[in-house]
Design an enzyme around this catalytic site. Structure first.
Site, PDB file in Angstrom:
ATOM      1  N   HIS A 366     -19.950  41.273  79.090  1.00 30.01           N
ATOM      2  CA  HIS A 366     -20.426  42.389  78.270  1.00 30.01           C
ATOM      3  C   HIS A 366     -20.560  41.979  76.815  1.00 30.01           C
ATOM      4  CE1 HIS A 366     -19.185  45.920  81.111  1.00 30.01           C
ATOM      5  NE2 HIS A 366     -20.318  45.363  81.441  1.00 30.01           N
ATOM      6  N   GLU A 607     -36.253  29.163  93.421  1.00 31.45           N
ATOM      7  CA  GLU A 607     -35.019  28.719  92.755  1.00 31.45           C
ATOM      8  C   GLU A 607     -34.070  28.015  93.714  1.00 31.45           C
ATOM      9  OE1 GLU A 607     -33.259  32.275  91.084  1.00 31.45           O
ATOM     10  OE2 GLU A 607     -34.170  33.508  92.634  1.00 31.45           O
ATOM     11  N   ASP A 631     -31.559  28.273  88.031  1.00 29.62           N
ATOM     12  CA  ASP A 631     -30.913  28.138  89.342  1.00 29.62           C
ATOM     13  C   ASP A 631     -31.456  26.936  90.104  1.00 29.62           C
ATOM     14  OD1 ASP A 631     -28.848  29.934  89.666  1.00 29.62           O
ATOM     15  OD2 ASP A 631     -30.165  31.598  90.164  1.00 29.62           O
ATOM     16  N   CYS A 678     -39.883  31.084  84.596  1.00 30.33           N
ATOM     17  CA  CYS A 678     -39.171  32.112  83.827  1.00 30.33           C
ATOM     18  C   CYS A 678     -37.738  31.696  83.509  1.00 30.33           C
ATOM     19  CB  CYS A 678     -39.184  33.450  84.562  1.00 30.33           C
ATOM     20  SG  CYS A 678     -38.419  33.407  86.190  1.00 30.33           S
TER      21      CYS A 678
END
Length: 760
Positions: A366, A607, A631, A678
């Site tokens: 967070h 990925e 990934d 991406c």
């Protein structure tokens, strides 16, 4: 030996400084191994000498004064070879170097082991004996184990400047030290460390039978209400820096403090016969223990949130004052904690905040999400730094590389200050490129899109000239709730993204949880989550979740028709066929509900290595493909990109990665399907040049890097990029490839652009 080792480690850990720790080590090892001498020589890389820093059995007057060149003596040989040396007649060895100051002449037996920390030689540990004999295997293994423990102690001493070396002058500056973690938010921060520690200790609370359950309930209610007000206040202090979607992280905290959540469980524990503090501890620790057993990084960080809330409630129960004053923080604060939380972030005036350092946590925590939104350089997971001793120290935070430096020297400080100033100047210079296309000198057009997760990302992306969204991470809104969002809630969120970019295309990835991303209300507990139940595998097993999400996306696109849907973690064609069946069904259901929605384009993320070798079969089934380079690199190299201990093995320019990327684009184009990237490689100007040369149709990246990539593309020709690609594809080392690209771009005049990404 194991018991002895534990006792030594415990005693060393409680030593006040490195000198005391080394004295403990040599004394205890000599005693445990029944030898006559134990010594530690520390390596000083500046003078390239081994300095005798502690000994039991040799002349104490030689400590800190006697040293050897790195190539001298048996100590130098151990360091050079970086392996143990065990001999029964040291003076007879050709590399033996007699040091009369030490009084070591009567000792024949010699066992030396290197002290190594993260591949770096810290020194050599030696035991000696008068008798001529070789130390046995168990003795050698014990000394090797002890040296590994000592390496960490020495590294911690370096971080605090408490490392002894020659010459020792009273006015000598403390040594600089570097520690690696995981990049949390990009940027460079220079400032003074302020260490935040919890206001109370839950672990020290004992159980106690209350005199009055009603009074304990009342005390807890008051403390709970105070904690709620505190969280609201801390969130309010950030309100001017964050948009409502980012402020939702504080709503997560308040939801946890709800009377029907954590509060209800604590009251139940009080009714069972425990006082408020004990009930709070039992409930919080049960939550924390449950989450900490899980491999999932996001769930572990939610345990941090719960512990933080529990600590704050306890502080109010105990009457502790946890108010902070703005004057408590220097103008250039680097906030440091064992586990940073959003609430801690709210305690510091944002105008004074220059960087964040967290010993625990990952780039998906967070606090890292908020730091990126606020533009605060952040490093997470700095596992080896002795954070408690950094208070008041000068620090440099490198959020690009995931590095921190304590007590930087003048040269290092000037280098990072220059990077900081370059970033400010570069941002101003690149502002003028916003409305211009990413087009090479010879007319090749390279569309630049962005990756988003919050509406703030989208708005900032438009400010930087983004032409579309290559990846919208739909899991971010899911992570910010304590339950699955409803179809209407999802529809509202997606509509906001689609409207913001309309008429440009927005590529929404279906829910991608598992691996390092999970939901507290949908726990996935696996021994190896990165190879487990994640991405498309989860949603195909739960079509009710998948259908709701896809319908919400389609309904949100009504009248805009700029939606594209992308499937994550695809490893075989069967998954695509199953997903397409569900998507077509969702489209029919949406039409039946009266929505006038076109069928969106469907794509898959590449990925997983298996998808690379089925690229043409996958391309035949969908409208577009997109490579998740992060990934894909992780799986090709078998390296966890969030693990700071193997971060140096994660090489985006590894030859295997580049050849796989070329294979993908060639296969996709053979089926006349567009393909984009991406991952982070697309946002690295050095990587963007190669991807353009390979033939990728779109590059999608973090909005921060978009102007830099555009600047480089506008300054080169496609032919120039093609020649560079042809050259690097013949190379065998990822490090050599990266250095070559960097050098070529610097010669082409792009040193300022790639500087912040390559220095440090």
């Amino acid at each position: 030996m194991l018991d002895i080792l534990r006792r030594i480690v415990q005693e060393v850990s409680s030593a006040t400084d490195l000198s005391d720790a080394l004295k403990v080590v040599v004394a205890r090892i000599r005693e445990a191994m029944h030898t006559e001498v134990c010594s530690v020589y520390l390596y000083d890389p500046e003078s390239k000498r081994y300095v005798l820093m502690a000994t039991e059995g040799l002349n104490q007057d030689a400590v800190g004064k006697v040293s050897l060149m790195s190539s001298q003596g048996l100590v130098g040989l151990v360091g050079t070879r970086e392996e143990p040396l065990n001999i029964d007649n040291a003076p007879a060895h050709p590399r033996f170097q007699f040091l009369p100051e030490t009084g070591e002449d009567p000792f024949l037996s010699f066992l030396g082991v290197p002290i190594i920390h993260h591949k770096r030689l810290m020194g050599v540990m030696v035991v000696q004996q008068r008798d001529s004999r070789q130390f046995d295997e168990s003795e050698e293994a014990f000394l090797v184990t002890m040296s590994a423990q000592l390496a960490g102690v020495i590294a911690h001493a370096e971080a605090t400047g408490n490392i002894l070396h020659l010459p020792t002058e009273a006015n000598e500056k403390k040594k600089s030290a570097k520690f690696g973690g995981a990049p949390g938010a990009p940027g460079v921060g220079l400032g003074e460390a302020v260490v935040i520690t919890p206001a109370a200790d839950l672990g020290s609370v004992v159980d106690r039978i209350p005199d009055s359950i009603a009074e304990e309930i009342e005390r807890f209610d008051i403390a709970l209400d105070a904690a709620r007000n505190e969280i609201r206040k801390l969130g309010g202090q950030l309100r001017g820096e964050l948009r409502p979607e980012e402020m939702a992280l504080f709503d997560v905290y308040l939801n946890m403090l709800d009377d029907n959540a954590l509060g209800a469980e604590v009251k139940t524990a009080i009714h069972k016969g425990n006082w408020a503090q004990g009930a709070l501890r039992s409930v919080v620790m049960e939550y924390v223990g449950h989450f900490q057993l899980m491999e999932d990084a996001y769930l572990r960080e939610r345990a941090t949130d719960i512990m933080d809330l529990g600590t704050r409630i306890l502080a109010h129960l105990e009457g502790a004052e946890i108010e902070t004053n703005e004057d408590d923080y220097p103008a250039n604060t680097i906030l440091v904690s064992e586990e940073l939380t959003p609430a801690m972030l709210g305690e510091v005036p944002t105008s004074k905040l220059r960087g964040l350092v967290s010993v625990k946590g990952s780039s998906n925590s967070h606090v890292a999400i908020l730091a990126r939104a606020m533009g605060i350089p952040t490093v997470m997971g700095v596992v080896d730094v002795p954070y408690a001793q950094l208070q008041g120290m000068e620090l440099i935070v490198d959020g690009y590389r995931g590095l921190i430096f304590s007590n930087p020297g003048d040269e290092l400080r000037e280098q990072y200050q220059a990077i900081f100033e370059e970033e400010l100047a570069l941002t101003a210079d690149l502002e003028g490129l916003r409305g211009l296309p990413a087009e090479t000198l010879d007319g090749h057009r390279m569309p630049l899109w962005v990756n988003t997760g919050l509406i703030t990302d989208a708005l900032r992306s438009l400010d930087r000239g983004a032409e579309g969204v290559g990846l919208y991470r739909t899991e971010v809104p899911f992570m910010m709730k304590d339950r699955f969002p409803s179809e209407s809630e999802q529809q509202k969120t997606y509509r906001e993204q689609l409207e913001t970019f309309s008429p440009a295309l927005v590529t929404m990835r279906t829910l991608d949880i598992g691996g390092d991303k999970s939901l507290t209300y949908f726990p996935i507990n696996e021994a190896n989550p990165f190879l487990g139940w994640r991405g498309i595998r989860v949603t195909l097993d739960h079509p009710e979740i998948f259908l709701v999400q896809v319908r919400a996306m389609m309904k949100a696109s009504e009248g805009l028709n700029n939606l594209r849907i992308m499937l994550p973690m695809v490893s075989n064609v069967t998954e695509v066929d199953e997903a397409l069946h569900l998507i077509y069904r969702a489209h029919v259901e949406t039409l039946e509900e009266g929505f006038d929605v076109e069928m969106p384009e469907i794509g898959v993320m590449i990925e997983v290595p298996a998808a690379v070798y089925q690229i043409r079969e996958l391309a035949q089934r969908v409208d577009f493909l997109s490579v998740g380079s992060n990934d894909l690199t992780q799986y090709l190299l078998a390296v966890d990109r969030n693990n700071p201990r193997v971060a140096d093995l994660y090489q985006a320019f590894h030859p295997a990665v580049l050849h796989a990327l070329k294979l993908i684009v060639d296969g996709a184009h053979a089926e006349n399907k567009p393909v984009s990237v991406c991952g982070e490689l697309a946002g690295n100007p050095m990587g963007a040049v190669l991807l353009m040369a390979m033939g990728y149709d779109v590059l999608s990246m973090n909005s921060t890097n978009l102007p830099k990539v555009k600047s480089v593309i506008r300054g080169i020709s496609r032919e120039w990029a093609d020649n560079l690609l042809a050259e690097v594809l013949t190379m065998e080392s990822g490090q050599v490839i990266a250095s070559t690209i960097q050098l070529v771009l610097e010669k082409a005049g792009f040193g300022r652009i790639i500087g912040p990404l390559s220095k440090g």
